[in-house]
Scaffold this motif. Structure first.
Motif, PDB file in Angstrom:
ATOM      1  N   UNK A  40       0.805  -1.219   0.000  1.00  0.00           N
ATOM      2  CA  UNK A  40       0.000   0.000   0.000  1.00  0.00           C
ATOM      3  C   UNK A  40       0.840   1.273   0.000  1.00  0.00           C
ATOM      4  N   UNK A  41       2.105   1.181   0.426  1.00  0.00           N
ATOM      5  CA  UNK A  41       2.968   2.366   0.446  1.00  0.00           C
ATOM      6  C   UNK A  41       4.334   2.003  -0.113  1.00  0.00           C
ATOM      7  N   UNK A  42       4.789   2.765  -1.099  1.00  0.00           N
ATOM      8  CA  UNK A  42       6.170   2.706  -1.581  1.00  0.00           C
ATOM      9  C   UNK A  42       6.902   3.894  -0.955  1.00  0.00           C
ATOM     10  N   UNK A  43       7.821   3.605  -0.044  1.00  0.00           N
ATOM     11  CA  UNK A  43       8.388   4.676   0.770  1.00  0.00           C
ATOM     12  C   UNK A  43       9.323   5.600   0.003  1.00  0.00           C
ATOM     13  N   UNK A  44       9.799   5.199  -1.143  1.00  0.00           N
ATOM     14  CA  UNK A  44      10.656   6.094  -1.929  1.00  0.00           C
ATOM     15  C   UNK A  44       9.892   7.329  -2.396  1.00  0.00           C
ATOM     16  N   UNK A  45       8.570   7.290  -2.319  1.00  0.00           N
ATOM     17  CA  UNK A  45       7.745   8.409  -2.778  1.00  0.00           C
ATOM     18  C   UNK A  45       7.406   9.393  -1.658  1.00  0.00           C
ATOM     19  N   UNK A  46       7.850   9.111  -0.422  1.00  0.00           N
ATOM     20  CA  UNK A  46       7.411   9.925   0.711  1.00  0.00           C
ATOM     21  C   UNK A  46       8.584  10.425   1.553  1.00  0.00           C
ATOM     22  N   UNK A  47       8.563  11.721   1.858  1.00  0.00           N
ATOM     23  CA  UNK A  47       9.583  12.332   2.695  1.00  0.00           C
ATOM     24  C   UNK A  47       9.368  11.956   4.165  1.00  0.00           C
ATOM     25  N   UNK A  48      10.433  11.930   4.911  1.00  0.00           N
ATOM     26  CA  UNK A  48      10.438  11.685   6.361  1.00  0.00           C
ATOM     27  C   UNK A  48       9.987  10.265   6.732  1.00  0.00           C
ATOM     28  N   UNK A  49       9.800   9.387   5.747  1.00  0.00           N
ATOM     29  CA  UNK A  49       9.349   8.037   6.065  1.00  0.00           C
ATOM     30  C   UNK A  49       8.012   8.022   6.776  1.00  0.00           C
ATOM     31  N   UNK A  50       7.114   8.930   6.363  1.00  0.00           N
ATOM     32  CA  UNK A  50       5.810   9.033   7.021  1.00  0.00           C
ATOM     33  C   UNK A  50       4.728   9.302   5.979  1.00  0.00           C
ATOM     34  N   UNK A  51       3.551   8.749   6.213  1.00  0.00           N
ATOM     35  CA  UNK A  51       2.414   8.959   5.316  1.00  0.00           C
ATOM     36  C   UNK A  51       1.124   8.714   6.089  1.00  0.00           C
ATOM     37  N   UNK A  52       0.038   9.277   5.588  1.00  0.00           N
ATOM     38  CA  UNK A  52      -1.302   9.004   6.113  1.00  0.00           C
ATOM     39  C   UNK A  52      -2.066   8.162   5.102  1.00  0.00           C
ATOM     40  N   UNK A  53      -3.087   7.462   5.565  1.00  0.00           N
ATOM     41  CA  UNK A  53      -3.906   6.645   4.666  1.00  0.00           C
ATOM     42  C   UNK A  53      -5.384   6.851   4.991  1.00  0.00           C
ATOM     43  N   UNK A  54      -6.124   7.362   4.001  1.00  0.00           N
ATOM     44  CA  UNK A  54      -7.562   7.591   4.133  1.00  0.00           C
ATOM     45  C   UNK A  54      -8.289   6.427   3.472  1.00  0.00           C
TER      46      UNK A  54
END
Length: 393
Positions: free
Chosen positions: A281-295
């Motif tokens: 569900x998350x490819x971390x290379x696309x996100x800064x700080x190794x953090x994301x939200x999921x709605x």
């Protein structure tokens, strides 16, 4: 006993004219939903009045294991008849309103509402033909359905009818897949490239191979859903299976721009059941700080997917523009983006309040979450980090 009240009504319904996807954006979500409901209502009445012509096709296709039939299959025997052409026009209109004409050539289907209805219907009991009302289901007073004589009946919203009922509906799985593709295309067009994580195994493998090549064969850091369970209030019997998807939000690792990805979750059919998808569900290379939200979202009958994509991009970009230096707040920026998206979505593109399911704030890279509840308690997931190494030559 389920109450069925016949009423004689003369319906004056006008089908919306054929339009391109680009000409529907002036309509509000509620107008879109009303247009779709009116067309399904007219279709239900027409099908009920033509039941004798389609009865044998229905009985040859519908069974305990298969409760649905596509419109094209239903009408295949007389493709040039005025009735068939009108049905096809209705399907075209609905796909146009929802902004998915370029991604699927058909949406409409007939669905027998429950497996308990199959035997009595096949033994000769005449069915009703129903359609889902517009708006929030908590405001519904009854479900309207037509008998084979074209008379209108009123059915209880939550109690399954004791007579067979066919529901005129969209193929929800096909609609969601096309809708997410339309969103991705629109976001790319707006300069906000979005990844679409499909559940199909072959598609996931192709996406992973593409990611590996783009990163010069470096290992891929991801997060996968190992288990997920949704809980919700009682759903009306007419609604059928849920179609849930996720919107993953964060910040681009190299530019002060939002990252918004889409996740298809076609396996989430029912509430209060555990699913074990093992889905990235998350490819971390696309996100800064190794953090994301999921709605977590459920599709809405009034959604114009192109307009939803525009809204997501607009809101996320506006939030970031208001923050002079995102590095100062770091990943605290992400919930601000997510919160504004959640705040904007109901008024912007959706009709039914139930379509926002829940949200996970601040999911972190290389972190496991076991039976982790979402913010409002409507979902519980188990997430695990997964590093995918490039294929050896």
């Amino acid at each position: 006993m389920n109450k069925i009240t016949p009423t004689c009504l003369l319906l004056s319904l006008v089908l919306a004219g054929c339009q391109s996807d680009d000409t529907t954006s002036h309509q509000s979500p509620s107008q879109n939903a009303d247009t779709i409901t009116q067309q399904k209502q007219k279709l239900a009445k027409q099908l009920s009045e033509n039941y004798t012509d389609i009865e044998q096709t229905l009985k040859s296709q519908i069974s305990d294991q298969k409760l649905t039939i596509s419109l094209s299959t239903l009408l295949a025997e007389e493709p040039q008849s005025p009735f068939t052409q009108q049905m096809q026009k209705t399907d075209t209109n609905i796909r146009t309103v929802k902004g998915v004409s370029n991604f699927t050539n058909e949406l409409l289907e007939l669905r027998l509402a429950d497996t308990s209805m199959v035997q009595e219907w096949k033994e000769g009991q005449s069915p009703l033909f129903a359609f889902e009302p517009t708006g929030d289901d908590e405001s519904w007073q009854y479900i309207e359905a037509y008998d084979v004589y074209g008379q209108l009946h009123q059915l209880d919203v939550y109690q399954i009818p004791e007579v067979p009922v066919f529901v005129v509906d969209n193929n929800s799985a096909k609609e969601l897949k096309a809708g997410l593709q339309a969103m991705q295309a629109e976001m790319n067009k707006l300069g906000q490239p979005a990844a679409l994580h499909s559940y199909d195994e072959n598609t996931q493998q192709a996406q992973l191979k593409s990611s590996t090549r783009s990163l010069s064969a470096a290992p891929i850091s991801t997060t996968v859903i190992k288990k997920i369970r949704l809980s919700d209030d009682e759903e009306p019997w007419i609604s059928g299976k849920a179609e849930v998807y996720a919107i993953v939000t964060g910040v681009n690792p190299s530019r002060d721009e939002p990252t918004i990805d889409l996740v298809e979750m076609p396996y989430l059919d029912y509430d209060n059941k555990d699913y074990y998808p093992n889905q990235v569900v998350i490819h971390w290379s696309r996100y800064r700080w190794g953090a994301a939200d999921m709605i977590l979202m459920e599709q809405d009958d009034g959604t114009d997917y192109k307009e939803l994509a525009k809204l997501l991009v607009q809101v996320a970009e506006e939030v970031l523009k208001m923050i002079p230096d995102p590095e100062v707040q770091a990943y605290a920026v992400i919930p601000q983006i997510t919160g504004k998206i959640i705040e904007a979505i109901p008024d912007g593109v959706l009709v039914n309040d139930d379509d926002f399911v829940d949200v996970y704030y601040t999911l972190l890279q290389d972190t496991s979450y076991v039976d982790h509840p979402a913010a409002s308690g409507n979902a519980v997931v188990t997430l695990e980090p997964l590093t995918i190494s490039p294929t050896r030559p």
